[in-house]
Design a protein around this motif. Structure first.
Motif, PDB file in Angstrom:
ATOM      1  N   GLU A   1       1.157  -1.220   0.401  1.00 48.61           N
ATOM      2  CA  GLU A   1      -0.194  -0.327   0.013  1.00 48.61           C
ATOM      3  C   GLU A   1       0.762   1.092  -0.312  1.00 48.61           C
ATOM      4  N   ASP A   2       1.963   0.793   0.167  1.00 45.26           N
ATOM      5  CA  ASP A   2       2.294   2.064   0.734  1.00 45.26           C
ATOM      6  C   ASP A   2       3.779   3.233  -0.278  1.00 45.26           C
ATOM      7  N   GLY A   3       3.440   2.256  -1.753  1.00 41.11           N
ATOM      8  CA  GLY A   3       3.881   2.452  -2.933  1.00 41.11           C
ATOM      9  C   GLY A   3       5.145   0.985  -3.361  1.00 41.11           C
ATOM     10  N   GLY A   4       5.090   0.577  -2.054  1.00 43.31           N
ATOM     11  CA  GLY A   4       6.894  -0.570  -2.339  1.00 43.31           C
ATOM     12  C   GLY A   4       6.294  -1.490  -2.537  1.00 43.31           C
ATOM     13  N   SER A   5       7.239  -2.758  -2.800  1.00 39.13           N
ATOM     14  CA  SER A   5       6.883  -3.984  -2.701  1.00 39.13           C
ATOM     15  C   SER A   5       7.792  -5.669  -2.267  1.00 39.13           C
ATOM     16  N   ARG A   6       6.886  -6.460  -1.895  1.00 38.74           N
ATOM     17  CA  ARG A   6       7.930  -7.376  -1.209  1.00 38.74           C
ATOM     18  C   ARG A   6       8.073  -8.597  -2.048  1.00 38.74           C
ATOM     19  N   GLN A   7       8.684  -8.852  -1.698  1.00 39.19           N
ATOM     20  CA  GLN A   7       9.393 -10.551  -2.294  1.00 39.19           C
ATOM     21  C   GLN A   7       9.052 -11.859  -1.625  1.00 39.19           C
ATOM     22  N   TYR A   8       7.661 -12.578  -2.289  1.00 33.26           N
ATOM     23  CA  TYR A   8       7.233 -13.836  -1.567  1.00 33.26           C
ATOM     24  C   TYR A   8       8.226 -14.783  -1.859  1.00 33.26           C
ATOM     25  N   VAL A   9       9.116 -15.502  -1.249  1.00 34.16           N
ATOM     26  CA  VAL A   9       9.676 -16.645  -1.508  1.00 34.16           C
ATOM     27  C   VAL A   9       9.534 -17.780  -0.799  1.00 34.16           C
TER      28      VAL A   9
ATOM     29  N   ALA B   1      19.028 -16.888   4.700  1.00 32.91           N
ATOM     30  CA  ALA B   1      19.830 -16.449   3.809  1.00 32.91           C
ATOM     31  C   ALA B   1      20.066 -17.678   2.677  1.00 32.91           C
ATOM     32  N   LEU B   2      20.099 -17.170   1.424  1.00 34.46           N
ATOM     33  CA  LEU B   2      20.578 -18.302   0.134  1.00 34.46           C
ATOM     34  C   LEU B   2      21.876 -18.667   0.388  1.00 34.46           C
ATOM     35  N   ALA B   3      21.320 -20.065   0.427  1.00 35.86           N
ATOM     36  CA  ALA B   3      22.603 -21.072   1.121  1.00 35.86           C
ATOM     37  C   ALA B   3      23.264 -21.897  -0.251  1.00 35.86           C
ATOM     38  N   GLY B   4      23.463 -21.644  -1.632  1.00 38.39           N
ATOM     39  CA  GLY B   4      23.815 -22.492  -2.444  1.00 38.39           C
ATOM     40  C   GLY B   4      25.261 -21.678  -2.741  1.00 38.39           C
ATOM     41  N   ARG B   5      24.470 -20.394  -3.264  1.00 40.39           N
ATOM     42  CA  ARG B   5      25.626 -19.430  -4.071  1.00 40.39           C
ATOM     43  C   ARG B   5      25.922 -18.564  -3.880  1.00 40.39           C
TER      44      ARG B   5
ATOM     45  N   ASP C   1      24.993 -11.145  -6.629  1.00 44.02           N
ATOM     46  CA  ASP C   1      25.402  -9.105  -6.537  1.00 44.02           C
ATOM     47  C   ASP C   1      24.362  -8.829  -7.068  1.00 44.02           C
ATOM     48  N   ALA C   2      23.249  -9.586  -6.411  1.00 39.67           N
ATOM     49  CA  ALA C   2      21.632  -8.890  -7.008  1.00 39.67           C
ATOM     50  C   ALA C   2      21.721  -7.527  -5.376  1.00 39.67           C
ATOM     51  N   ASP C   3      20.553  -6.773  -5.788  1.00 43.21           N
ATOM     52  CA  ASP C   3      20.235  -5.691  -4.986  1.00 43.21           C
ATOM     53  C   ASP C   3      20.174  -6.579  -3.547  1.00 43.21           C
ATOM     54  N   ALA C   4      19.491  -6.068  -2.859  1.00 44.68           N
ATOM     55  CA  ALA C   4      18.668  -6.963  -1.507  1.00 44.68           C
ATOM     56  C   ALA C   4      17.350  -6.314  -1.511  1.00 44.68           C
TER      57      ALA C   4
ATOM     58  N   VAL D   1      12.558 -10.287   5.701  1.00 42.15           N
ATOM     59  CA  VAL D   1      14.225 -10.091   5.640  1.00 42.15           C
ATOM     60  C   VAL D   1      14.553  -9.821   4.331  1.00 42.15           C
ATOM     61  N   ASP D   2      16.455  -9.172   3.899  1.00 42.59           N
ATOM     62  CA  ASP D   2      15.951  -9.240   3.445  1.00 42.59           C
ATOM     63  C   ASP D   2      17.349 -10.324   2.465  1.00 42.59           C
ATOM     64  N   LEU D   3      16.319 -10.272   1.320  1.00 41.57           N
ATOM     65  CA  LEU D   3      16.899 -12.106   0.005  1.00 41.57           C
ATOM     66  C   LEU D   3      17.619 -11.005  -1.268  1.00 41.57           C
ATOM     67  N   PRO D   4      18.245 -11.410  -1.818  1.00 42.53           N
ATOM     68  CA  PRO D   4      18.759 -10.822  -3.113  1.00 42.53           C
ATOM     69  C   PRO D   4      17.912 -11.024  -4.506  1.00 42.53           C
ATOM     70  N   GLY D   5      17.455 -10.139  -5.248  1.00 42.70           N
ATOM     71  CA  GLY D   5      16.426  -9.672  -5.684  1.00 42.70           C
ATOM     72  C   GLY D   5      16.751 -10.852  -6.708  1.00 42.70           C
ATOM     73  N   ASP D   6      17.321 -11.757  -7.038  1.00 38.36           N
ATOM     74  CA  ASP D   6      17.707 -12.677  -7.838  1.00 38.36           C
ATOM     75  C   ASP D   6      17.607 -14.134  -7.305  1.00 38.36           C
ATOM     76  N   THR D   7      16.609 -14.188  -6.222  1.00 35.63           N
ATOM     77  CA  THR D   7      16.044 -15.703  -5.469  1.00 35.63           C
ATOM     78  C   THR D   7      15.266 -16.288  -6.846  1.00 35.63           C
ATOM     79  N   ALA D   8      15.915 -17.094  -6.641  1.00 36.89           N
ATOM     80  CA  ALA D   8      15.117 -17.909  -7.786  1.00 36.89           C
ATOM     81  C   ALA D   8      14.652 -19.055  -7.682  1.00 36.89           C
ATOM     82  N   ARG D   9      13.678 -20.152  -7.833  1.00 33.76           N
ATOM     83  CA  ARG D   9      13.302 -21.213  -8.087  1.00 33.76           C
ATOM     84  C   ARG D   9      14.143 -22.331  -8.412  1.00 33.76           C
TER      85      ARG D   9
END
Length: 443
Positions: free
Chosen positions: A321-329, A351-355, A358-361, A381-389
């Motif tokens: 609602e504040d204009g931002g966004s949240r990454q759901y993992v 935390a990302l554990a397997g690699r 350099d992506a933004d938090a 929690v801040d996680l890398p923006g490139d967290t993926a399947r």
């Protein structure tokens, strides 16, 4: 400030996490995910530190202090054997926990049986194997236990659980010494004194002493100080009445651990020194001989030693609602292996554990796969923006009240548990199988 990661957790040059010398990618490949991973050196080191710190602190006053490992935090036969080898005793709160502790080689004489509603079968079994103490929680239990002991021709060693009225800890569900709750006998109303008298007069019981537990996730020693003063005051009053000094006092536990990077834990050595000092002051005020003491660290041994390893499935971005966004993992576990977030509002990190990345938090929420909107593992929690399947995610400080509270909601299979040390992984508890589910389903 304490780290939520266990003693041997480290990053390799490629950014992958290892624990106990084991690469988490290899652990996930061998045992699957979700997976509970225990750092054996961390867990056993904490057990020995509690034993030595409290032993030394109380030895300065000419007495002893036993340490009881909390089986409800996490228990397997091998863990029970570790605690025995490292000089600890163990507390159990059910017939099942009692049998696992015995299976792991813990002598019955070093087992304490807790519980507010022990069955006749559990009490009988405890008497048959000769547990070291039974912590009685009601007048009904005192009567039942006395009768069972006389029937079996034995004497039941008992401690009375006292509700001291000292409030400490976090969520209301884990505060255990206020008046309006199910545990213990009230000091304020006189019920605790009456229970001591009943145990003293019962021919089938041997009254060892008094026990209390004031809560969990406690950061201040002041609560332990106040509780000790009240407990020793009760002991002195009963001594004056009955003409005997109760030989044992259990001060409980509930020592806080760090669940996130900016959280605090209660240092073991500091707690030992200050609690022993508080006891000395209280005894100087009320009088009486020094009893034998014991403590129950609760989550503080198993909790920091464990992490949960998950595999990422779906990642989505949700507008706020504040204009931002949240990454759901979304991960392949959730409330079926960690009930504490949905039950207590517990806070964790991840935390990302397997690699490396350099992506933004990115502001993220780690959620499970269950059909509940409250199925959250880590709220913020801040996680890398490139967290993926396919990525591996690690959540530290999940060694207590994770696997023991795990369940099969949505018919999800409960995770395996491994211990890691010196590059070797040892299976402690195997993963559920479909055959397990089918074995419970009558068709």
């Amino acid at each position: 400030m304490n780290s939520p990661w266990s003693l041997t957790a480290a990053r390799g040059e490629d950014g992958a996490l290892s624990v106990g010398g084991c690469d988490v990618r290899e652990l996930a490949g061998q045992f699957g995910t979700p997976l509970f991973v225990y750092d054996e050196d961390d867990m056993r080191g904490r057990a020995r530190e509690f034993r030595s710190a409290f032993g030394e602190a109380f030895a300065e006053h000419g007495t002893t202090c036993d340490v009881f490992y909390a089986s409800k935090a996490f228990l397997s036969s091998r863990v029970a054997s570790w605690m025995f080898e490292d000089g600890l005793s163990i507390d159990v709160a059910s017939g099942g926990e009692l049998e696992i502790a015995l299976r792991g080689g813990m002598p019955a004489s070093r087992i304490g049986l807790h519980g507010n509603n022990k069955s006749d079968a559990e009490l009988r079994r405890a008497l048959e194997v000769g547990v070291g103490r039974i912590v009685v929680d009601s007048f009904t239990e005192i009567e039942v236990l006395d009768a069972l002991a006389r029937e079996l021709g034995v004497t039941a060693p008992v401690m009375v659980r006292v509700t001291t009225g000292v409030h400490a800890g976090g969520h209301e569900y884990i505060a255990t010494s206020h008046e309006d709750q199910k545990f213990g006998l009230s000091l304020a109303t006189g019920a605790a004194f009456e229970a001591l008298t009943a145990c003293h007069d019962a021919p089938g019981l041997e009254l060892l002493g008094i026990h209390t537990h004031i809560g969990s996730q406690i950061l201040s020693v002041e609560a332990f100080r106040e509780s000790a003063e009240r407990m020793l005051g009760l002991r002195a009053a009963f001594s004056a009445y009955a003409g005997v000094d109760l030989p044992e006092v259990d001060l409980g536990g509930g020592y806080a651990i760090a669940y996130t990077e900016d959280a605090e834990g209660l240092p073991i050595a500091k707690a030992a020194r200050e609690i022993a000092g508080a006891v000395a002051s209280a005894l100087a005020n009320v009088g009486g001989a020094w009893p034998r003491f014991s403590i129950e660290p609760g989550r503080a041994i198993a909790g920091p030693a464990g992490l949960t390893l998950y595999r990422v499935g779906v990642v989505k971005h949700v507008a706020l609602e504040d204009g931002g966004s949240r990454q759901y993992v979304a991960v392949d576990g959730g409330m079926s292996d960690n009930m504490r977030t949905i039950t207590y509002g517990a806070e964790y990190t991840a935390a990302l554990a397997g690699r490396a990345s350099d992506a933004d938090a990115t502001l993220s929420r780690v959620v499970g796969k269950h059909c509940e909107s409250g199925d959250i593992v880590v709220r913020d929690v801040d996680l890398p923006g490139d967290t993926a399947r396919g990525d591996l995610l690690a959540v530290p400080a999940t060694g207590a009240y994770g696997r023991v509270m795990a369940h099969n909601y949505n018919a999800v299979l409960r995770p395996a548990v491994v211990a890691v040390k010196d590059g070797e992984a040892t299976l402690l508890i195997r993963r559920d199988t479909l055959d397990d589910l089918f074995s419970w389903d009558v068709w």
